[in-house]
Design a protein around this motif. Structure first.
Motif, PDB file in Angstrom:
ATOM      1  N   VAL A  53      29.764  39.387  39.779  1.00 21.29           N
ATOM      2  CA  VAL A  53      30.526  40.418  39.076  1.00 21.29           C
ATOM      3  C   VAL A  53      29.747  40.914  37.855  1.00 21.29           C
ATOM      4  O   VAL A  53      29.650  42.125  37.597  1.00 21.29           O
ATOM      5  CB  VAL A  53      31.912  39.880  38.665  1.00 21.29           C
ATOM      6  N   ASN A  56      26.936  43.017  38.967  1.00 21.51           N
ATOM      7  CA  ASN A  56      27.390  44.330  39.400  1.00 21.51           C
ATOM      8  C   ASN A  56      27.489  45.296  38.224  1.00 21.51           C
ATOM      9  O   ASN A  56      27.055  46.454  38.298  1.00 21.51           O
ATOM     10  CB  ASN A  56      28.739  44.197  40.103  1.00 21.51           C
ATOM     11  N   THR A 165      35.367  36.441  46.470  1.00 21.20           N
ATOM     12  CA  THR A 165      34.555  37.654  46.300  1.00 21.20           C
ATOM     13  C   THR A 165      35.379  38.903  46.584  1.00 21.20           C
ATOM     14  O   THR A 165      35.302  39.900  45.848  1.00 21.20           O
ATOM     15  CB  THR A 165      33.333  37.610  47.235  1.00 21.20           C
ATOM     16  N   SER A 168      37.705  39.573  43.761  1.00 23.72           N
ATOM     17  CA  SER A 168      37.013  40.010  42.545  1.00 23.72           C
ATOM     18  C   SER A 168      36.519  41.448  42.642  1.00 23.72           C
ATOM     19  O   SER A 168      36.634  42.226  41.685  1.00 23.72           O
ATOM     20  CB  SER A 168      35.827  39.074  42.261  1.00 23.72           C
ATOM     21  N   PHE A 169      35.980  41.814  43.808  1.00 21.30           N
ATOM     22  CA  PHE A 169      35.309  43.108  43.912  1.00 21.30           C
ATOM     23  C   PHE A 169      36.205  44.208  44.461  1.00 21.30           C
ATOM     24  O   PHE A 169      35.870  45.388  44.336  1.00 21.30           O
ATOM     25  CB  PHE A 169      34.054  42.986  44.794  1.00 21.30           C
ATOM     26  N   ILE A 172      37.313  46.227  41.553  1.00 19.98           N
ATOM     27  CA  ILE A 172      36.201  47.045  41.036  1.00 19.98           C
ATOM     28  C   ILE A 172      35.973  48.248  41.936  1.00 19.98           C
ATOM     29  O   ILE A 172      35.847  49.393  41.464  1.00 19.98           O
ATOM     30  CB  ILE A 172      34.925  46.194  40.927  1.00 19.98           C
ATOM     31  N   GLN A 314      26.549  50.934  41.491  1.00 23.40           N
ATOM     32  CA  GLN A 314      27.638  49.969  41.328  1.00 23.40           C
ATOM     33  C   GLN A 314      28.614  50.058  42.500  1.00 23.40           C
ATOM     34  O   GLN A 314      29.093  49.042  43.005  1.00 23.40           O
ATOM     35  CB  GLN A 314      28.354  50.210  40.002  1.00 23.40           C
ATOM     36  N   ALA A 318      29.356  47.050  45.033  1.00 24.22           N
ATOM     37  CA  ALA A 318      30.730  46.572  45.180  1.00 24.22           C
ATOM     38  C   ALA A 318      31.200  46.709  46.624  1.00 24.22           C
ATOM     39  O   ALA A 318      31.882  45.820  47.163  1.00 24.22           O
ATOM     40  CB  ALA A 318      31.660  47.334  44.242  1.00 24.22           C
ATOM     41  N   GLN A 321      29.690  43.945  48.609  1.00 32.27           N
ATOM     42  CA  GLN A 321      30.361  42.664  48.360  1.00 32.27           C
ATOM     43  C   GLN A 321      31.698  42.589  49.104  1.00 32.27           C
ATOM     44  O   GLN A 321      32.026  41.563  49.713  1.00 32.27           O
ATOM     45  CB  GLN A 321      30.584  42.479  46.856  1.00 32.27           C
TER      46      GLN A 321
END
Length: 585
Positions: A53, A56, A165, A168-169, A172, A314, A318, A321
């Protein structure tokens, strides 16, 4: 060795079987170390996701600095990257190291547990007889356990990493991708977080296709392990019987059989190769398209100036991921297929192991080891594994010193009777009382690898016997030429002749000095003169030992006081116990 729990497998579902195979270790005496290592590994995996993260966000700042030609920010970001990379490397190294440590400890514990269950209650002997489906139990202990522990840890931790993962992503990517609008049937349709949905749909379709392509790989891997083990066993069997094959000049026949087994390996491997080619081909195309797909979607926003180069990179990172997390099934399919094969083989092994133990528990044969120096047989039926009755004995009682010869036609069940008396033949019925100080010598002696001293004292480790006494017994049995080799370590069954091996077994009896000695044609490889010498030696050196022998030479009968004779009559075998005249002992 610590007692090990049983592996009772009752679940019909795959994950249930995995848990039942795994649970004993995680509840064992090593559970605190195991859970501690697992928690540390999980923490390191979460740390890896957190570093991803941070990386990223660094991507966005770094490429924006490049686009804006900001040298100061560029230098600062390089230093920041060095720190991130150093932390990332430390986490990656210890994650792998602790993972391997946990796997090794788990494998050691499972191997010890399986060895205990295999050797306890002579299950290793029972698995080779009767109606059992387990092939190559040695391969399952040596290889399947290793593969099971490795795949279970790597796949479960990989799945955990993918879930974290994704969590988390996905936020984003949702914030970066923005809404996507298009017209459909005169209406404007807006999809928020379009890149997230694209990644999810892309990975879901890919997983479905991968499963359709790779499903046959599961059974192919199961068969492959069996065929490889069969081929390896045939090679070992050739090595173990090298002398006999050489004397028969059977090299061509052995080569034909080995080629047949290897061709089976080759054909199955070829099918696995073809299936893996399809999997790799699909996976490669799937991954390559995923590289350019998010950039194509985000390119209009970049060219319009809505996002900078850093934002584009980015989004790309992302998306990769998120798609990678959702694509865990696609990327791990080959490992899952191999994992399922090892689980199925261990499950079938445990099923058969449990069946042998239940058979032993429900056996109608009761063999009691007593301090009394006598042998008593009550209403014994000697049976084959399929339940066929070989013979039946009523009440027979042998007292100490009543040396007995068991006689009868070949194949009538004499050796099976001795196996029944020893307690290793659970298919028979009856009650037998036998001295706990008994020794059974089979026709083909077992000579373990080790020093000659260890071979002669087997299965005892320390008999407190002096080397001079061992050498004296070697000389008595015409093995004095081995007296200088007591500390030599080698494969003695390949070094000694059949007659020498049988005399080694006699030396072993002289060292252990049992109250009862059962000989199942244990001198059949000796000439008559040497055989007579051996029985005279047993009588002189073991005056308190009662002999029970199976032998076909008439001279052996002179060294016994009683005869237990089997005779077939009208599809039945009758046993007659009677005194013998003209004995020598």
């Amino acid at each position: 060795m610590n007692s090990r729990p049983s592996f009772h497998l009752t679940s019909q579902h795959f994950l249930g079987k995995v848990w039942q195979l795994s649970k004993p270790y995680w509840q064992s005496e090593e559970k605190w170390m195991a859970w501690g290592l697992l928690i540390a590994i999980v923490a390191l995996n979460l740390g890896m996701v957190y570093m991803s993260v941070i990386l990223n966000q660094w991507n966005s700042d770094f490429y924006n600095a490049l686009q804006e030609l900001d040298k100061t920010a560029f230098t600062h970001l390089l230093i920041k990257f060095s720190i991130i990379a150093a932390i990332f490397i430390v986490i990656a190294v210890y994650r792998i190291y602790l993972n391997m440590m946990l796997q090794l400890r788990w494998r050691r514990w499972l191997t010890n547990a399986y060895l205990t269950h295999w050797l306890n209650d002579r299950s290793y002997f029972q698995l080779e007889r009767g109606n059992h489906q387990t092939d190559n139990p040695d391969q399952r202990i040596a290889e399947d356990i290793d593969q099971f522990t490795n795949d279970t840890l790597s796949l479960s931790l990989g799945l955990l990493n993918s879930v974290v993962t994704l969590a988390s992503f996905i936020t984003i990517l949702w914030g970066l991708s923005g809404p996507f609008s298009f017209h459909l049937a005169g209406h404007q349709v807006t999809i928020p977080g379009f890149m997230v949905w694209a990644a999810l749909i892309y990975a879901t379709v890919g997983s479905f296709i991968m499963h359709k392509i790779g499903k046959p790989l599961i059974n192919l891997n199961f068969i492959q392990q069996k065929l490889e083990a069969n081929f390896r066993y045939s090679l070992v069997r050739l090595r173990e019987n090298a002398e006999g094959i050489a004397l028969y000049q059977g090299e061509n026949k052995e080569r034909e059989q080995l080629e047949v087994k290897f061709n089976q390996v080759w054909k199955n491997t070829w099918q696995i190769m073809r299936k893996q080619k399809q999997i790799v081909g699909f996976n490669s195309g799937y991954s390559q398209i995923a590289i350019i797909f998010p950039i194509m979607i985000a390119a209009p926003s970049f060219f319009s100036g809505a996002i900078k180069l850093g934002g584009l990179m980015q989004i790309n990172n992302a998306f990769g991921q998120v798609m990678g997390a959702v694509s865990w099934f696609v990327d791990s399919y080959a490992s899952i297929a191999s994992w399922k094969a090892s689980v199925d083989r261990l499950t079938s092994y445990n099923d058969d192991m449990q069946a042998t133990k239940q058979q032993a528990q429900h056996s109608q044969l009761v063999v009691t080891k007593t301090q009394q120096d006598q042998l008593t047989i009550h209403h014994c039926q000697v049976k084959l594994p399929n339940g066929t009755i070989l013979s039946q004995l009523d009440d027979i009682q042998l007292q100490s010193g009543q040396h007995t010869l068991i006689s009868g036609q070949s194949g009538i069940g004499k050796s099976t009777l001795l196996k029944t008396i020893s307690g290793i033949w659970p298919y028979s019925e009856g009650h037998i009382e036998i001295s706990q100080h008994s020794l059974f010598l089979p026709q083909k002696p077992y000579l373990p690898e080790g020093t000659l001293r260890e071979v002669l004292c087997y299965p005892q480790r320390d008999t407190n016997i002096q080397d001079s006494e061992i050498i004296e017994r070697l000389n008595l049995c015409h093995l004095g030429h081995f007296a200088s080799q007591l500390d030599q370590h080698q494969h003695w069954s390949h070094t000694m002749s059949a007659g020498e091996q049988q005399r080694v077994a006699i030396v072993r009896a002289l060292i252990l000095q049992p109250q009862w000695l059962f000989l199942d044609e244990a001198t059949s490889s000796l000439d008559e003169e040497t055989e007579s010498d051996i029985y005279q030696i047993l009588a002189k050196q073991l005056p308190n030992t009662t002999l029970v022998s199976i032998a076909h030479r008439s001279k052996v009968a002179h060294y016994h006081q009683y005869r237990l004779h089997a005779e077939r009559s009208d599809e039945q075998v009758n046993w007659q116990f009677s005194p013998m005249e003209g004995h020598t002992l």
